[in-house]
Each structure stands twice: as C-alpha cells, then as structure tokens.
Enzyme design. Structure first.
Site, PDB file in Angstrom:
ATOM      1  N   VAL A 198       1.408   3.430  -2.369  1.00 13.25           N
ATOM      2  CA  VAL A 198       2.185   3.714  -3.572  1.00 13.25           C
ATOM      3  C   VAL A 198       1.507   4.788  -4.429  1.00 13.25           C
ATOM      4  CG1 VAL A 198       3.301   1.469  -3.666  1.00 13.25           C
ATOM      5  CG2 VAL A 198       1.174   1.807  -4.916  1.00 13.25           C
ATOM      6  N   HIS A 205     -12.007  25.269   8.498  1.00 13.48           N
ATOM      7  CA  HIS A 205     -10.777  24.733   7.900  1.00 13.48           C
ATOM      8  C   HIS A 205     -10.667  25.190   6.444  1.00 13.48           C
ATOM      9  CE1 HIS A 205      -9.635  21.856  11.099  1.00 13.48           C
ATOM     10  NE2 HIS A 205     -10.938  21.841  11.340  1.00 13.48           N
ATOM     11  N   LYS A 215      11.937  -5.438 -10.322  1.00 12.84           N
ATOM     12  CA  LYS A 215      11.385  -6.789 -10.357  1.00 12.84           C
ATOM     13  C   LYS A 215       9.883  -6.795 -10.612  1.00 12.84           C
ATOM     14  CE  LYS A 215      14.897  -9.436  -9.604  1.00 12.84           C
ATOM     15  NZ  LYS A 215      15.278 -10.333 -10.689  1.00 12.84           N
ATOM     16  N   CYS A 264      -8.891  26.458  13.136  1.00 10.80           N
ATOM     17  CA  CYS A 264      -9.745  25.762  14.081  1.00 10.80           C
ATOM     18  C   CYS A 264      -9.122  25.784  15.486  1.00 10.80           C
ATOM     19  CB  CYS A 264     -10.035  24.349  13.593  1.00 10.80           C
ATOM     20  SG  CYS A 264     -11.551  23.704  14.308  1.00 10.80           S
ATOM     21  N   LEU A 265      -8.477  24.709  15.914  1.00 11.74           N
ATOM     22  CA  LEU A 265      -7.822  24.743  17.224  1.00 11.74           C
ATOM     23  C   LEU A 265      -6.801  25.891  17.275  1.00 11.74           C
ATOM     24  CD1 LEU A 265      -7.386  23.389  20.001  1.00 11.74           C
ATOM     25  CD2 LEU A 265      -5.583  22.042  18.937  1.00 11.74           C
ATOM     26  N   SER A 274       0.856  -1.190   0.000  1.00 12.83           N
ATOM     27  CA  SER A 274       0.000   0.000   0.000  1.00 12.83           C
ATOM     28  C   SER A 274       0.894   1.242   0.000  1.00 12.83           C
ATOM     29  CB  SER A 274      -0.915  -0.029   1.215  1.00 12.83           C
ATOM     30  OG  SER A 274      -0.148  -0.060   2.384  1.00 12.83           O
ATOM     31  N   GLU A 314      -8.263  25.109   4.540  1.00 15.46           N
ATOM     32  CA  GLU A 314      -7.352  24.267   3.750  1.00 15.46           C
ATOM     33  C   GLU A 314      -8.091  23.278   2.851  1.00 15.46           C
ATOM     34  OE1 GLU A 314      -7.664  24.195   7.072  1.00 15.46           O
ATOM     35  OE2 GLU A 314      -7.461  22.193   7.931  1.00 15.46           O
ATOM     36  N   LYS A 342      -2.050   5.127  -4.978  1.00 14.90           N
ATOM     37  CA  LYS A 342      -3.225   4.703  -5.734  1.00 14.90           C
ATOM     38  C   LYS A 342      -4.248   5.845  -5.800  1.00 14.90           C
ATOM     39  CE  LYS A 342      -4.735   1.062  -3.833  1.00 14.90           C
ATOM     40  NZ  LYS A 342      -5.885   1.044  -2.943  1.00 14.90           N
TER      41      LYS A 342
HETATM   42  N1  GLN Z   1     -10.805  20.497  19.471  1.00 13.75           N
HETATM   43  C1  GLN Z   1     -11.397  21.694  18.972  1.00 13.75           C
HETATM   44  C2  GLN Z   1     -12.914  21.603  18.890  1.00 13.75           C
HETATM   45  O1  GLN Z   1     -13.467  20.536  18.934  1.00 13.75           O
HETATM   46  C3  GLN Z   1     -10.816  22.051  17.619  1.00 13.75           C
HETATM   47  C4  GLN Z   1     -11.179  21.068  16.551  1.00 13.75           C
HETATM   48  C5  GLN Z   1     -10.339  21.194  15.327  1.00 13.75           C
HETATM   49  O2  GLN Z   1      -9.259  21.784  15.336  1.00 13.75           O
HETATM   50  N2  GLN Z   1     -10.787  20.624  14.219  1.00 13.75           N
HETATM   51  O3  GLN Z   1     -13.587  22.590  18.782  1.00 13.75           O
END
Ligand code: GLN
Length: 545
Positions: free
Chosen positions: A16, A509, A189, A383-384, A14, A511, A18
C-alpha cells in the site's frame, strides 16, 4: 542531539506504499533542516534480495557500497536525495548469520541462544548502526510485510524494546494501514485497521500515528472513528488517498501537518521553513498535459513492472525535465523471438534494453538491438542491454552470427562479452558480482562525454561479465566507440556507435542515480534524441549541473 527514531509498521495488506510514505516523510523532515536516514528491515530469510528472482521481489536496488537491497531504498534515495549504505537494509538472514557466526566462534560463552535477547539485540544493534554510520539525527525504520506475519515478530519485538531503551521522546510508531472500499454500499471500512492496531497492541506497540491509505477520499468522521477506536490523537490520523502522481505524496503529507506533530512529540524545533517551490513545480509539470513520445522497454520481466522500477523512474525524470510524456511500451523479449510484439516495437521512437540475467529472451533483445541499429532508432542499453548491443554489433562487424556472450554460449567462436577474470574462481552466488560505485573516464568528444559534460564520473555496477578487450580494435574499426573506460583503461564501461544518432550502452546502471529534480544526463540525452526522432519539441524544466 539524541538520535530520534520513527518506526513504520504495515497493517491490513502489503503493497500500500509504506516505503513511499516513509520516504516522503523523510523528505518532510529533511526539508525542515534535519539529517535523515532510512532503514528497511526485511523479515525474509535471504541474506539480501540479490539472489531472488525479480518476479518474487521486483528490482534489486544497488547502493554506492555495492549492497544489493530492496527497491524501497530506491524510493528513499529518490525522495530524500541521499546516498544510503549497506547498514540501511537488514534481513532476517543477515541477523541470524551474524548471531550463528558468533555462537560458532564461542562468543556467547556457553549461553543458550534465543530470539530474545540475542536475535533482538542484534536487530537493535543494526538499527543503531545506521545513525553511527550516517550521522543522521532522525532515522526512519520501515519493517517489511504486515503486522501478524510470523517472520516479522522478532523485528517488532526489537522495536517494542527500543521505546523503553530510548524513551518516549526519542521514538515514534507509525502504522500504515488500508481502508477497503465496499462497492455495494459505497463506503470505506475501518474495521481491518482496528484489528491490525489491536494485533500491534498485543505485541506491545501502541501506534502514535496512523496513516490511512485508501483509493478514495477519507471523510472527517472516519478519521475521528479511527482515532477513537485506535486510541490515537485525531490530528495523528492521516488520510492518504491514492494519487496517480507518486511525487505528490510529500505534498499531501505536508498538508496533513504530520511533520509538525512529529517534531512536537520529539520536542524538536524546526531548523528552517520547508520550501516546496521546486517540488510543487515538478508535480504540476507531471499533471500538465504534455506531448506524448513512445519508447519500448524490451525486457523479460515486463509482466512485473516493479522489476524495472528505477529504469522507469529515470525515464520519467528525464521526460519531465524535457517537458514531454513518455509512453512506455513493455515488450517481452521472448515474444520478439516468436515474431510477436514487432508491431509495437515498430511504433516507438526509442528502445531501451535494461539489465538481466540468464538465457531466456536473449535473442529477442539482440533482434531489438539490430532493429535499432539498422533503422537508426535511438537505443539505450543498461548493463545486459549494453552487452547485447555489443553482441549484435559483433555479429554484423565480424560477419558471424555466432558471436555471443559466454553467459549464453560458452563455446561461441567470438566471445565478445566474457566472464571477468576475478569472477572465474567464484562459486558462491550471493553478493559476489562486481558491485557498487566505480569511476569511469569519459573519452572527449563522445556522446557520453557531451551528455555528462565532464571527464570523470562514478556509477553503480552489478555484473559478472564484461567487454572482451581482444575485440576492441576489430569492433572499433567498424564504428564502435569505447567512450567510457575504467581509469586504468582496462574495463569498457560505455560503448556507443559512431554512425548512429544514439546507440549507447553502459556496463553500469545509471538508473540508480537519477533523481526527480536531477535527471541522469544519459537518460536526458537518450530521451532528447527520442524526441528529436519523434519530431516533438522539448524544453528544460531545471538547470542541469
Ligand atoms: N548478466 C550480465 C552480467 O552478469 C548482466 C548483468 C546485469 O544486467 N545487471 O554481467
């Protein structure tokens, strides 16, 4: 048009690539004018990866509809530039939960429930559901793990049945294998590939295409050998040497003419000629030597960078767009608490604190936020990372080092981050956070509003805790600005500091929505400020919308 299915299985080992291969192939088909969706079948028993440790599983990728999914879905979304749905990640846990639920309900009218046909039927139903919900013309289905795993057998059996259900013109099997390199003799191989194809055959699946991954270029005679031993056409044996440039994979597949082979097999005509101009430019830009800028990612899973896959990619996208190369220093937050890692942190021009759960390393992240605030170093909290930026600022503004999030100290005198009211009654851990897309209203004139250049955005969330509104006025008076709020004004979604070049945190988030050719505006704004601090000139690769 009848939906076409491409099934990906893995052989030999695994990890690689996929997922990347499936994503890149999806992109090739999309470039030819087809509507494409991708689904991952994960053989583990967990209902979703949401409850798994990032050490076990890497990042949990969150979709618009709040599904907590495998990180491969991140690759699919980034390469193909699609928004996927809950139907696109299926686990053994989900399949069994559904079948057992129906059994308890009496739906099977006294029948004995078995892997074949009840479990395989449920798997097939879920594969069919993707085309229904996404209207995709071609669905790529990737089975996690490698052929030979006990857990994946019911999935492979379902895929086998689908060929007779749907016909040869509508199904295609791609086996992604690995060619090991023997240093002593200097050769690649093919034997493990032959074995894994034999294993696949014993289940009743004959691959139509073999993608041979390797760390070295694969010579023609080796491809011929694989074709001969595995009973696959020579042009359907595709060499895929490891490339340091992830986004080059679609270009390599394109060169190997695999898309044309697939369309021929499906009896489909290309809708339009693929245009790789922009993508090639992107890859060229990755390869170009660029000025290096140092940033630190302060997290607690830094030993396994896959835990921060989307953050790393989003940083790369923004850097690429600005014509610089980011060197990410992975700093363990628990080390900072032990006075280690500070030399590294002092070298960088920007600090990013990503999401996370649980108490370990929290104080280290708060110290990193303090360092960023007092030294005017650009800081981006996700987030956190946003919550801890608030905790740090509260400790300073309220002159009380005991200010905290109740996630880490239930008895804190200043619970500046607290459990969301609708989370209080929840006892189940899985799938119960505030998850998925929510709108956020931006306050004009703020760094956030300028970066997004709009008033309303929608971003993906995954959290239980939130900013405690009782502290809005107090912290606001000391220089914290609440630049993003839920449309009703109740929830704080973005905070930033007024007297700082860039100290900004998002409850969501960002990202997850960054794309290689469309970097996320907040990441771009962050990296731009980092470059300014480092004295590095930037330029714009593409027009931002
Ligand atoms: N632990 C924090 C919360 O539940 C942040 C969660 C996170 O960073 N995704 O609110």
């Amino acid at each position: 048009m009848t939906t076409k299915y491409i099934f990906f299985t893995g052989g030999v080992v695994s990890s690689v690539g996929k997922g990347v291969t499936a994503a890149a192939l999806g992109q090739l088909l999309k470039e030819r004018g087809f509507k494409v969706a991708v689904q991952k079948l994960d053989p583990y028993i967990n209902v979703d990866p949401g409850t798994m440790s990032p050490y076990q599983h890497g990042e949990v990728f969150v979709l618009d509809d709040g599904a907590e999914t495998d990180l491969d879905l991140g690759h699919y979304e980034r390469f193909i530039d699609v928004r996927l749905s809950r139907a696109c990640n299926v686990t053994t846990g989900q399949v069994y939960a559904e079948v057992i639920g129906k059994e308890r309900h009496g739906d099977y009218l006294g029948g004995t429930i078995q892997v074949i046909p009840q479990i395989t039927n449920e798997i097939k139903r879920r594969i069919g559901a993707v085309a229904k919900s996404t209207k995709a013309e071609i669905v790529l289905v990737e089975v996690g793990g490698t052929v030979g795993d006990i857990e994946s057998l019911p999935f492979l059996e379902a895929l086998r049945q689908l060929r007779s259900d749907l016909g040869r013109d509508n199904t295609l099997y791609i086996h992604v294998t690995w060619l090991p390199y023997i240093g002593a003799t200097g050769e690649l191989k093919t034997k493990p590939t032959q074995h894994s194809v034999r294993e696949l055959r014993s289940i009743g699946i004959s691959p139509d295409v073999i993608i041979a991954r390797s760390d070295y270029p694969v010579k023609d005679d080796l491809l011929e050998k694989i074709a001969l031993f595995c009973d696959v056409e020579k042009r359907a044996v595709i060499p895929m040497p490891t490339t340091p440039v992830l986004y080059e994979v679609p270009l390599l597949l394109e060169k190997a003419n695999i898309a044309d082979f697939i369309l021929e097999r499906f009896k489909l005509e290309t809708q339009h000629k693929p245009d790789w101009t922009e993508w090639s430019q992107l890859v060229q830009e990755v390869r170009r030597e660029k000025p290096i800028v140092d940033v630190a990612l302060v997290g607690k899973y830094v030993e396994l960078q896959d835990a921060y896959m989307s953050v790393r990619e989003a940083l790369k996208h923004a850097a690429l767009h600005l014509g610089v190369e980011l060197k990410i220093h992975w700093v363990h937050s628990a080390e900072l608490e032990k006075e280690r890692g500070w030399d590294e942190l002092k070298k960088v021009a920007g600090i990013i604190v990503p999401g996370g759960f649980g108490g370990r390393g929290i104080e280290g992240k708060i110290q990193a936020a303090r360092f960023a605030r007092t030294e005017n170093i650009p800081y981006f909290g996700l987030c956190l990372g946003m919550q801890l930026m608030v905790v740090e600022f509260a400790r300073f503004a309220l002159e009380d080092e005991e200010a905290n999030s109740t996630e880490f100290d239930r008895a804190t005198p200043h619970p500046v981050i607290d459990l969301m009211p609708d989370q209080r009654q929840i006892n189940e851990m899985g799938g119960t956070m505030r998850l998925g897309l929510y709108p956020c209203h931006l306050q004009p004139g703020t760094i956030a509003a300028k970066a997004y250049n709009t008033e309303m955005v929608e971003e993906r969330h995954r959290h239980r805790f939130e900013f405690n509104n009782e502290y809005r006025t107090k912290l606001g008076e000391k220089g914290m600005c609440f630049s993003g709020l839920s449309p009703d004004g109740r929830l704080v979604e973005i905070v930033e500091l007024v007297n700082h070049p860039f100290m900004l945190g998002t409850q969501f988030h960002p990202e997850f929505l960054s794309r290689p050719n469309r970097p996320h505006p907040l990441f771009t704004a962050f990296v731009q400020t980092v470059c300014t601090r480092a004295g590095v000139e930037t330029h714009s690769l593409h027009q931002t919308t």
